[in-house]
Enzyme design. Structure first.
Site, PDB file in Angstrom:
ATOM      1  N   ASN A 285       0.811  -1.212   0.000  1.00 48.43           N
ATOM      2  CA  ASN A 285       0.000   0.000   0.000  1.00 48.43           C
ATOM      3  C   ASN A 285       0.848   1.268   0.000  1.00 48.43           C
ATOM      4  O   ASN A 285       0.325   2.375   0.172  1.00 48.43           O
ATOM      5  CB  ASN A 285      -0.930   0.006   1.219  1.00 48.43           C
ATOM      6  CG  ASN A 285      -1.903  -1.147   1.186  1.00 48.43           C
ATOM      7  OD1 ASN A 285      -2.539  -1.411   0.164  1.00 48.43           O
ATOM      8  ND2 ASN A 285      -2.025  -1.868   2.304  1.00 48.43           N
ATOM      9  N   HIS A 287       2.945   2.398   2.177  1.00 52.17           N
ATOM     10  CA  HIS A 287       3.275   3.051   3.438  1.00 52.17           C
ATOM     11  C   HIS A 287       3.946   2.041   4.371  1.00 52.17           C
ATOM     12  O   HIS A 287       3.957   0.835   4.096  1.00 52.17           O
ATOM     13  CB  HIS A 287       2.052   3.703   4.093  1.00 52.17           C
ATOM     14  CG  HIS A 287       0.888   2.789   4.296  1.00 52.17           C
ATOM     15  ND1 HIS A 287       0.922   1.698   5.140  1.00 52.17           N
ATOM     16  CD2 HIS A 287      -0.359   2.811   3.767  1.00 52.17           C
ATOM     17  CE1 HIS A 287      -0.250   1.089   5.132  1.00 52.17           C
ATOM     18  NE2 HIS A 287      -1.048   1.738   4.297  1.00 52.17           N
ATOM     19  N   CYS A 322       3.143   6.686   7.268  1.00 52.11           N
ATOM     20  CA  CYS A 322       4.485   7.138   6.898  1.00 52.11           C
ATOM     21  C   CYS A 322       4.805   6.609   5.510  1.00 52.11           C
ATOM     22  O   CYS A 322       4.435   5.483   5.163  1.00 52.11           O
ATOM     23  CB  CYS A 322       5.529   6.637   7.895  1.00 52.11           C
ATOM     24  SG  CYS A 322       5.532   7.524   9.439  1.00 52.11           S
TER      25      CYS A 322
END
Length: 381
Positions: A285, A287, A322
């Site tokens: 994904n 992140h 993040c």
């Protein structure tokens, strides 16, 4: 059930190879492991020389096939060294016996068995909290594929509505860390909680049936386009009637998910342990994967806690994402007791630490942002 196996072929045993079929007709085949059908002669020839030497020594013979300490012209495959092919295989290979994946409890519980690999243990040969987090994540993902299709982590109706599952909270409790080479059976199931959330639980045991631990998590439906909370489609709630295991919370019916504190500015907070997001930290994904967050949080723990205590429990609240290139600081402090930042008591032989991951402001995002809040529970060794 035929449809399920087609969508998740790993649930069925792999087909035997042509060589194995020929060996079966000749009667020279091992069948004591599910899906295993290979000539012991092939195994013998494939075994490295070091394994052959160890097998010969275990049998009381010299490596060259002669008497111990003596010499002989006979090779390592002579009858004096190894009586039969099967004896060689039994002496040199410890073939594990387990059924890797299955749906049980009328398809409402998924079970998968994992070996503890060499790179998943620490200096004490025990697995780590990161290893446990990785096992339960993999088990949950494979459960999703088993009921919703290969490479699918959600029902089709959620994909069509541009929705995704997002984990907001994870609580892992470890009773006994498995050792290198152990086999850990992980069971997982889920249950809807209203129209916006679901709970997923896990239970872990080793090959002897001893409890490894348990875990619970909270998930929400998230609209990927609008970037906000969404309702679970009614069609998905209806599917859960045949897929979910109701009224079996692994942490107990009275489990309370208390809010974790913000440690910024509190006395006794450790100096930041900085991490820069690498490509290897990202999942599909784009992140940072939740398992990586677990590892980063624990890196902020002062060394003396690792020396004197054993980590038994961790609770994480996920608050932000993040991405590649982000810079993240990990900090922690004692939660209770004389050194603690809150007015609370600790149990005898137990301490609690509170942690945070904070994304530093940079470029288009000048403000810092909370990524994860966490609590870890440690017990005296």
């Amino acid at each position: 059930m035929a449809m399920l196996v087609a969508a998740f072929p790993a649930l069925s045993p792999p087909p035997a190879r042509a060589g194995a079929r020929r060996a079966a007709r000749s009667g020279n085949t091992r069948r004591d492991t599910p899906g295993f059908a290979q000539s012991s002669t092939v195994l013998r020839r494939a075994a490295p020389r070091s394994s052959r030497l160890l097998a010969a020594r275990a049998a009381g013979a010299a490596p060259d096939g002669g008497a111990p300490g003596g010499s002989s012209r006979r090779g390592p495959f002579s009858p004096a060294a190894i009586a039969t092919d099967d004896a060689f295989v039994d002496a040199s290979l410890d073939i594990p016996h387990w059924h890797s994946r299955a749906l049980i409890e009328q398809g409402r519980v998924f079970t998968e068995t994992f070996p503890v690999r060499f790179d998943e243990v620490g200096p004490n040969k025990l697995s780590t909290m990161r290893t446990v987090a990785s096992m339960i994540q993999e088990c949950a993902c494979n459960h999703a594929q088993g009921i919703w299709g290969r490479a699918q982590s959600m029902p089709a109706d959620m994909r069509d509505a541009n929705l995704a599952w997002v984990c907001t909270r994870l609580h892992i409790l470890v009773d006994n860390y498995p050792e290198w080479g152990d086999q850990v059976e992980v069971k997982t199931w889920f249950e809807a909680q209203g129209r916006v959330a679901a709970r997923r639980d896990w239970e872990m045991r080793n090959g002897a049936g001893t409890s490894v631990g348990r875990a619970t998590s909270q998930w929400i439906a998230f609209n990927l386009e609008k970037r906000k909370l969404a309702r679970i489609p009614q069609s998905v709630i209806d599917q859960f009637e045949n897929q979910a295991l109701k009224d079996y919370p692994v942490m107990g019916a009275d489990y309370d998910a208390d809010k974790l504190p913000d440690v910024r500015g509190m006395p006794g907070v450790t100096l930041p342990k900085s991490h820069s997001v690498r490509r290897s930290d990202l999942d599909m994904n784009q992140h940072v994967n939740n398992v990586v967050y677990t590892e980063w949080l624990l890196e902020s723990t002062p060394p003396h806690y690792w020396d004197e205590f054993e980590l038994k429990e961790i609770i994480l609240e996920f608050r932000n994402e993040c991405h590649l290139g982000d810079n993240v600081d990990a900090v922690c402090c004692r939660e209770c007791g004389e050194e603690g930042v809150l007015e609370c008591e600790e149990k005898e032989g137990e301490i609690k630490l509170v942690h945070m991951l904070i994304k530093r402001g940079f470029g288009m995002s000048p403000k810092e942002a909370e990524v994860v809040r966490a609590r870890s529970v440690w017990k005296t060794k």
